[in-house]
Design a protein around this motif. Structure first.
Motif, short mmCIF file in Angstrom:
data_model
loop_
_atom_site.label_atom_id
_atom_site.label_comp_id
_atom_site.label_asym_id
_atom_site.label_seq_id
_atom_site.Cartn_x
_atom_site.Cartn_y
_atom_site.Cartn_z
N UNK A 47 1.15 -1.05 0.41
CA UNK A 47 -0.43 0.00 0.32
C UNK A 47 0.84 1.37 -0.18
N UNK A 48 1.87 1.04 0.76
CA UNK A 48 3.02 2.54 1.29
C UNK A 48 3.30 2.79 -0.20
N UNK A 49 3.91 1.34 -1.25
CA UNK A 49 5.19 1.66 -2.19
C UNK A 49 3.59 1.93 -3.82
N UNK A 50 2.25 1.86 -3.29
CA UNK A 50 1.75 1.63 -4.33
C UNK A 50 1.03 3.23 -4.21
N UNK A 51 1.10 4.12 -2.94
CA UNK A 51 0.96 5.55 -2.53
C UNK A 51 2.68 6.44 -4.00
N UNK A 52 3.48 5.83 -2.67
CA UNK A 52 4.55 6.84 -3.27
C UNK A 52 4.87 6.67 -5.30
N UNK A 53 4.69 5.44 -5.69
CA UNK A 53 4.18 5.21 -6.47
C UNK A 53 3.17 7.00 -7.07
N UNK A 54 2.06 6.61 -6.63
CA UNK A 54 1.21 7.60 -6.98
C UNK A 54 1.62 8.91 -7.22
N UNK A 55 2.43 9.02 -6.48
CA UNK A 55 3.22 10.57 -5.70
C UNK A 55 4.47 11.06 -6.86
N UNK A 56 5.25 10.19 -7.08
CA UNK A 56 5.92 9.77 -8.15
C UNK A 56 5.58 10.09 -10.39
N UNK A 57 4.50 9.78 -9.60
CA UNK A 57 3.33 9.60 -11.20
C UNK A 57 2.90 10.71 -11.55
N UNK A 58 2.07 11.77 -10.39
CA UNK A 58 1.37 13.38 -10.41
C UNK A 58 2.44 14.23 -9.95
N UNK A 59 3.63 14.44 -9.40
CA UNK A 59 5.12 14.74 -9.89
C UNK A 59 5.39 15.48 -10.95
#
Length: 85
Positions: A26-38
């Motif tokens: 869950x944490x990695x998926x959210x971190x990946x989402x943040x990178x994608x947003x950036x």
């Protein structure tokens, strides 16, 4: 029906990997989402909103069976592990 940015995120940076021994947490998926947003100039939604959106998209964040791919994956890895850069 319009595609949400969460659907776009899943389509662009994840791939289903049903036989994986190490799915995204869950944490990695959210971190990946943040990178994608950036990378896309988007404002990332809070974690609780992200988890709710993943649920609506049919993704179990505790057993996602997803693997990361693409530029956001590279950005996430380099951001998470600067020694790898």
């Amino acid at each position: 029906m319009a595609t949400s940015h969460f659907d776009q995120f899943l389509e662009q940076v994840t791939i289903a990997e049903f036989d994986t021994d190490c799915p995204l947490s869950a944490d990695c998926l959210y971190g990946l989402y943040i990178s994608w947003c950036l990378l896309h100039g988007l404002e990332a939604k809070p974690d609780v909103a992200f988890r709710a959106a993943m649920y609506r998209c049919g993704v179990d964040v505790h057993d996602s069976r997803l693997r990361m791919v693409g530029p956001a994956a590279a950005d996430y890895i380099l951001s998470s592990y600067p020694a790898a850069a």
